[in-house]
Design a protein around this motif. Structure first.
Motif, PDB file in Angstrom:
ATOM      1  N   GLY A  28       7.229  21.725 -25.111  1.00 28.87           N
ATOM      2  CA  GLY A  28       7.791  22.683 -25.977  1.00 28.87           C
ATOM      3  C   GLY A  28       6.880  22.839 -27.262  1.00 28.87           C
ATOM      4  O   GLY A  28       5.770  22.354 -27.208  1.00 28.87           O
ATOM      5  N   THR A  57      11.985  23.491 -26.487  1.00 28.24           N
ATOM      6  CA  THR A  57      11.508  23.732 -25.040  1.00 28.24           C
ATOM      7  C   THR A  57      11.997  25.167 -24.688  1.00 28.24           C
ATOM      8  O   THR A  57      12.936  25.601 -25.095  1.00 28.24           O
ATOM      9  CB  THR A  57      11.847  22.748 -24.028  1.00 28.24           C
ATOM     10  OG1 THR A  57      13.349  22.756 -23.838  1.00 28.24           O
ATOM     11  CG2 THR A  57      11.226  21.348 -24.599  1.00 28.24           C
ATOM     12  N   ALA A  58      11.283  25.932 -23.958  1.00 25.24           N
ATOM     13  CA  ALA A  58      11.676  27.279 -23.243  1.00 25.24           C
ATOM     14  C   ALA A  58      12.906  26.968 -22.350  1.00 25.24           C
ATOM     15  O   ALA A  58      13.633  27.869 -22.438  1.00 25.24           O
ATOM     16  CB  ALA A  58      10.558  27.737 -22.286  1.00 25.24           C
ATOM     17  N   ASP A  59      13.365  25.742 -21.873  1.00 24.00           N
ATOM     18  CA  ASP A  59      14.339  25.845 -21.334  1.00 24.00           C
ATOM     19  C   ASP A  59      15.960  25.297 -21.954  1.00 24.00           C
ATOM     20  O   ASP A  59      16.807  24.946 -21.663  1.00 24.00           O
ATOM     21  CB  ASP A  59      14.329  24.901 -19.817  1.00 24.00           C
ATOM     22  CG  ASP A  59      13.951  23.523 -20.246  1.00 24.00           C
ATOM     23  OD1 ASP A  59      13.791  23.071 -21.586  1.00 24.00           O
ATOM     24  OD2 ASP A  59      13.781  22.439 -19.485  1.00 24.00           O
ATOM     25  N   GLY A  60      15.502  25.184 -23.379  1.00 21.07           N
ATOM     26  CA  GLY A  60      16.812  25.128 -24.369  1.00 21.07           C
ATOM     27  C   GLY A  60      17.024  23.483 -24.896  1.00 21.07           C
ATOM     28  O   GLY A  60      17.746  23.354 -25.692  1.00 21.07           O
ATOM     29  N   LEU A  61      16.021  22.811 -24.383  1.00 19.03           N
ATOM     30  CA  LEU A  61      16.192  21.276 -25.222  1.00 19.03           C
ATOM     31  C   LEU A  61      15.869  21.409 -26.578  1.00 19.03           C
ATOM     32  O   LEU A  61      14.647  22.071 -26.914  1.00 19.03           O
ATOM     33  CB  LEU A  61      15.368  20.234 -24.122  1.00 19.03           C
ATOM     34  CG  LEU A  61      15.553  19.005 -24.651  1.00 19.03           C
ATOM     35  CD1 LEU A  61      15.344  17.827 -23.727  1.00 19.03           C
ATOM     36  CD2 LEU A  61      14.474  18.534 -25.958  1.00 19.03           C
ATOM     37  N   CYS A  62      16.265  21.033 -27.534  1.00 17.48           N
ATOM     38  CA  CYS A  62      15.942  21.110 -28.747  1.00 17.48           C
ATOM     39  C   CYS A  62      16.645  19.732 -29.588  1.00 17.48           C
ATOM     40  O   CYS A  62      17.622  19.291 -29.361  1.00 17.48           O
ATOM     41  CB  CYS A  62      16.799  22.163 -29.392  1.00 17.48           C
ATOM     42  SG  CYS A  62      16.237  22.323 -31.405  1.00 17.48           S
ATOM     43  N   GLY A  87      19.421  16.854 -16.834  1.00 13.76           N
ATOM     44  CA  GLY A  87      18.736  17.630 -16.098  1.00 13.76           C
ATOM     45  C   GLY A  87      19.192  17.870 -14.702  1.00 13.76           C
ATOM     46  O   GLY A  87      20.511  17.404 -14.087  1.00 13.76           O
ATOM     47  N   GLU A  88      18.826  18.678 -13.753  1.00 12.40           N
ATOM     48  CA  GLU A  88      19.348  19.148 -12.836  1.00 12.40           C
ATOM     49  C   GLU A  88      18.587  18.575 -11.525  1.00 12.40           C
ATOM     50  O   GLU A  88      19.118  18.598 -10.562  1.00 12.40           O
ATOM     51  CB  GLU A  88      19.200  20.940 -12.584  1.00 12.40           C
ATOM     52  CG  GLU A  88      20.165  21.561 -13.445  1.00 12.40           C
ATOM     53  CD  GLU A  88      20.072  23.047 -13.227  1.00 12.40           C
ATOM     54  OE1 GLU A  88      19.350  23.368 -12.572  1.00 12.40           O
ATOM     55  OE2 GLU A  88      20.640  23.764 -14.296  1.00 12.40           O
ATOM     56  N   GLU A  92      12.784  15.975 -12.752  1.00 14.13           N
ATOM     57  CA  GLU A  92      12.774  16.099 -14.037  1.00 14.13           C
ATOM     58  C   GLU A  92      13.149  15.067 -15.027  1.00 14.13           C
ATOM     59  O   GLU A  92      12.175  14.879 -15.897  1.00 14.13           O
ATOM     60  CB  GLU A  92      13.759  17.409 -14.400  1.00 14.13           C
ATOM     61  CG  GLU A  92      13.874  17.755 -15.634  1.00 14.13           C
ATOM     62  CD  GLU A  92      14.885  18.757 -15.985  1.00 14.13           C
ATOM     63  OE1 GLU A  92      14.957  19.596 -16.892  1.00 14.13           O
ATOM     64  OE2 GLU A  92      15.843  18.972 -15.146  1.00 14.13           O
ATOM     65  N   TYR A  96      10.648  12.787 -17.953  1.00 12.86           N
ATOM     66  CA  TYR A  96      11.241  12.467 -19.039  1.00 12.86           C
ATOM     67  C   TYR A  96      11.135  11.146 -19.235  1.00 12.86           C
ATOM     68  O   TYR A  96      10.710  10.245 -20.287  1.00 12.86           O
ATOM     69  CB  TYR A  96      12.465  13.062 -19.431  1.00 12.86           C
ATOM     70  CG  TYR A  96      12.418  14.646 -19.521  1.00 12.86           C
ATOM     71  CD1 TYR A  96      11.390  15.385 -19.765  1.00 12.86           C
ATOM     72  CD2 TYR A  96      13.640  15.529 -19.100  1.00 12.86           C
ATOM     73  CE1 TYR A  96      11.057  16.913 -19.999  1.00 12.86           C
ATOM     74  CE2 TYR A  96      13.418  16.758 -19.473  1.00 12.86           C
ATOM     75  CZ  TYR A  96      12.293  17.420 -19.478  1.00 12.86           C
ATOM     76  OH  TYR A  96      12.502  18.725 -19.746  1.00 12.86           O
TER      77      TYR A  96
END
Length: 140
Positions: A28, A57-62, A87-88, A92, A96
């Protein structure tokens, strides 16, 4: 209108290093605004500390963070909060986990749990407790 909750971490001089570390772990973009950048310098020695920072990040983690000025009280506390990353996929979450463990204390090793196919807890080198797991359907 869409609202979302974002974890905001408070540090005493370590926000830049922490956000850089989290960006290395999650990817991100990092945004850093110092007290000097914002014209908010109260203490000259703190001019380059972070007044506003985030990793997104682009997938929404902030994750947001800042350095609490020395004029304000700050106590890191103990078990005041956890940052939960869900995560799914095991791939992933494992990726992390492997990055966050650098300098961390593992509180619960990453592994299967009754409620999730993968779950773990660690306290990173900045004193932040992270809970990572793979989302699964809850069957009571």
């Amino acid at each position: 209108m869409t609202a979302k909750a974002v974890t905001h971490l408070n540090f005493r001089g370590d926000a830049r290093e922490a956000l850089t570390f989290y960006q290395a772990a999650f990817g991100g973009d990092v945004t850093l605004v110092t007290y000097k950048d914002a014209g908010g310098v109260q203490e000259p020695a703190e001019a380059d500390q972070v007044m506003f920072g985030q990793v997104a990040t682009a997938d929404g983690l902030c994750v947001m963070a800042y350095d609490v000025p020395s004029a304000l009280p700050w106590n890191q506390g103990e078990n005041a909060f956890f940052v939960s990353v869900r995560g799914e996929s095991t791939e992933e979450i494992t990726a992390y986990w492997e990055k966050l463990t650098d300098g961390a204390t593992v509180l619960r090793p990453l592994g299967a749990a009754q409620w999730a196919p993968l779950y773990g807890m660690l306290r990173d080198r900045f004193g932040v407790t992270w809970v990572l797991d793979v989302v699964s359907e809850y069957n009571a």
